[in-house]
Design a protein around this motif. Sequence first.
Motif, PDB file in Angstrom:
ATOM      1  N   PHE A 111       0.792  -1.056   0.142  1.00  0.00           N
ATOM      2  CA  PHE A 111      -0.093  -0.094   0.141  1.00  0.00           C
ATOM      3  C   PHE A 111       0.812   1.380  -0.023  1.00  0.00           C
ATOM      4  CE2 PHE A 111      -2.269   3.373   2.446  1.00  0.00           C
ATOM      5  CZ  PHE A 111      -3.527   3.385   1.445  1.00  0.00           C
ATOM      6  N   ARG A 112       1.818   1.370   1.064  1.00  0.00           N
ATOM      7  CA  ARG A 112       2.998   2.135   0.796  1.00  0.00           C
ATOM      8  C   ARG A 112       3.621   2.591  -0.360  1.00  0.00           C
ATOM      9  NH1 ARG A 112       8.069   3.578   2.484  1.00  0.00           N
ATOM     10  NH2 ARG A 112       8.031   5.373   3.865  1.00  0.00           N
ATOM     11  N   ALA A 113       3.948   1.616  -1.066  1.00  0.00           N
ATOM     12  CA  ALA A 113       4.438   1.617  -2.504  1.00  0.00           C
ATOM     13  C   ALA A 113       3.493   2.409  -3.439  1.00  0.00           C
ATOM     14  CB  ALA A 113       5.034   0.416  -2.926  1.00  0.00           C
ATOM     15  N   LYS A 114       2.328   1.743  -3.697  1.00  0.00           N
ATOM     16  CA  LYS A 114       1.255   2.183  -4.300  1.00  0.00           C
ATOM     17  C   LYS A 114       0.917   3.426  -4.339  1.00  0.00           C
ATOM     18  CE  LYS A 114       1.379  -1.771  -6.254  1.00  0.00           C
ATOM     19  NZ  LYS A 114       2.290  -2.739  -5.607  1.00  0.00           N
ATOM     20  N   SER A 115       0.775   3.916  -2.842  1.00  0.00           N
ATOM     21  CA  SER A 115       0.503   5.465  -2.460  1.00  0.00           C
ATOM     22  C   SER A 115       1.824   6.291  -3.367  1.00  0.00           C
ATOM     23  CB  SER A 115       0.419   5.622  -1.092  1.00  0.00           C
ATOM     24  OG  SER A 115      -0.480   4.607  -0.495  1.00  0.00           O
ATOM     25  N   LEU A 116       2.888   5.786  -2.981  1.00  0.00           N
ATOM     26  CA  LEU A 116       3.857   6.707  -3.668  1.00  0.00           C
ATOM     27  C   LEU A 116       3.949   6.678  -5.140  1.00  0.00           C
ATOM     28  CD1 LEU A 116       6.761   8.157  -3.309  1.00  0.00           C
ATOM     29  CD2 LEU A 116       7.697   5.699  -3.449  1.00  0.00           C
ATOM     30  N   GLY A 117       3.418   5.709  -5.789  1.00  0.00           N
ATOM     31  CA  GLY A 117       3.036   5.813  -7.273  1.00  0.00           C
ATOM     32  C   GLY A 117       2.264   6.758  -7.737  1.00  0.00           C
ATOM     33  N   VAL A 118       0.925   6.933  -6.787  1.00  0.00           N
ATOM     34  CA  VAL A 118       0.040   7.899  -6.816  1.00  0.00           C
ATOM     35  C   VAL A 118       0.680   9.435  -6.893  1.00  0.00           C
ATOM     36  CG1 VAL A 118      -2.252   8.934  -6.227  1.00  0.00           C
ATOM     37  CG2 VAL A 118      -1.745   6.294  -6.534  1.00  0.00           C
ATOM     38  N   LEU A 119       1.443   9.205  -5.697  1.00  0.00           N
ATOM     39  CA  LEU A 119       1.917  10.706  -5.442  1.00  0.00           C
ATOM     40  C   LEU A 119       2.856  11.355  -6.673  1.00  0.00           C
ATOM     41  CD1 LEU A 119       2.659  10.187  -1.668  1.00  0.00           C
ATOM     42  CD2 LEU A 119       0.925  11.861  -2.542  1.00  0.00           C
ATOM     43  N   LYS A 120       3.631  10.180  -7.194  1.00  0.00           N
ATOM     44  CA  LYS A 120       4.175  10.761  -8.327  1.00  0.00           C
ATOM     45  C   LYS A 120       3.615  11.428  -9.430  1.00  0.00           C
ATOM     46  CE  LYS A 120       8.142   7.767  -7.271  1.00  0.00           C
ATOM     47  NZ  LYS A 120       9.108   6.454  -7.703  1.00  0.00           N
ATOM     48  N   VAL A 121       2.375  10.490  -9.808  1.00  0.00           N
ATOM     49  CA  VAL A 121       1.748  11.118 -10.930  1.00  0.00           C
ATOM     50  C   VAL A 121       1.062  12.539 -10.463  1.00  0.00           C
ATOM     51  CG1 VAL A 121      -0.400  10.709 -12.128  1.00  0.00           C
ATOM     52  CG2 VAL A 121       1.070   8.880 -11.521  1.00  0.00           C
ATOM     53  N   ILE A 122       0.475  12.744  -9.238  1.00  0.00           N
ATOM     54  CA  ILE A 122       0.155  13.922  -8.768  1.00  0.00           C
ATOM     55  C   ILE A 122       1.157  14.980  -8.743  1.00  0.00           C
ATOM     56  CG2 ILE A 122      -0.854  15.269  -6.750  1.00  0.00           C
ATOM     57  CD1 ILE A 122      -2.203  12.696  -5.570  1.00  0.00           C
ATOM     58  N   ALA A 123       2.452  14.611  -8.649  1.00  0.00           N
ATOM     59  CA  ALA A 123       3.441  15.505  -8.647  1.00  0.00           C
ATOM     60  C   ALA A 123       3.639  16.121 -10.116  1.00  0.00           C
ATOM     61  CB  ALA A 123       4.568  15.155  -8.186  1.00  0.00           C
TER      62      ALA A 123
END
Length: 376
Positions: A111-123
């Motif tokens: 979950f932490r890794a997939k959250s990071l992936g979403v945050l990169k897209v948001i960035a």
Amino acid sequence: MRLFPAPPEIDEQTGFDQGDLFGRKEFGDRLTRLVLALEHPAVLLLDAPWGAGKTIFVKMWEGELRKQSVPVIHFDAFASDYMADPFTALAGEVLDLAKRHESDDAKVDSFRAKSLGVLKVIAKHGGRALVKAATYGVIDPGSSDDWKNIEKDMAAAAAEISDKVLLDRLDHHAEEKATFAAFREALKELAISLGPVELAEGERRPPLVFVIDELDRCRPTFALSLLETVKHFFDVDGVVFLLVTNLAQLEKSVEFAYGAGIDARGYLDKFFHLRALLPTRSKKYISGHSGTYARHIAISTGIRNNYLIEAITNIANEMKIDFRTTERLVANIILFETSTNGIMNAFTDVIVGLSLMRIKHPHLYDRARARNLNLE
């Protein structure tokens, strides 16, 4: 001296047993049965005016859920509305619960890794809130190259958008959709692990209940962004949201963002499946509980004059004032009592009446002070 009562200390596990002052346990039980019967993701909305006791109710209700081993998150949206991006805060709340629950490490890491992936897209699309992400544990600024990569993405988003950047976004659209889908799947798996380890035969696994409180107090842009985030990222099997708000005030947030001509209720309807009314609005309910709450507040703030307590209780019942106005009324009376070194018992009704007039009708109070008020 206290002008207002101390915030009630509500134990996370006790529920309504610790003092159901307004008799809302029955309503809470009905809400629990609804949530536990749902076989699909849902967003429910609990609607009540300001000062109706929504937060106290949901915190007690959450305690009832925890007693039944239902995983619960209480999220104070107003406390986080300084952020530009609510995704970080919501994902961080899930991680916090998972850590306290000592959930499956593999699912937490996923979950932490997939959250990071979403945050990169948001960035890439200008997510300014990533500056605060580390405080929620989603990103560790001191580990690996995650933070450096995100800083690079943020810098790229802030740069002048060229044809190459736009084409790159088009080319990576499918990848971004896959990133979001992977996050939702990881959330679903983690939500399952947060529930009870063992279930009785035929017992349905309870959902993760995510309560979002104080939504109507947020900045309009943050409130609407939070609703969009819930809909696009967190609407998965095994998760039920309860939005706690004053719907009329939330409609004003929509009008602020999109103009007065928009159908605000129609816009908001797409974000929740069912609206429930906290039992407060009927005249019977108000007349039955205004005095009860007024007496409770008067005593808890230290008023010892029984004549004064009785006057406050009677006027609250007669005028059917809401709970927040009751608190302001008692605060005004405490200030008067302190400044005059005591109150004459014979004038308590007059003092309480004038205090309420000062709050509800200040123009009439000013005329009364100027001895220019015609009672007719």
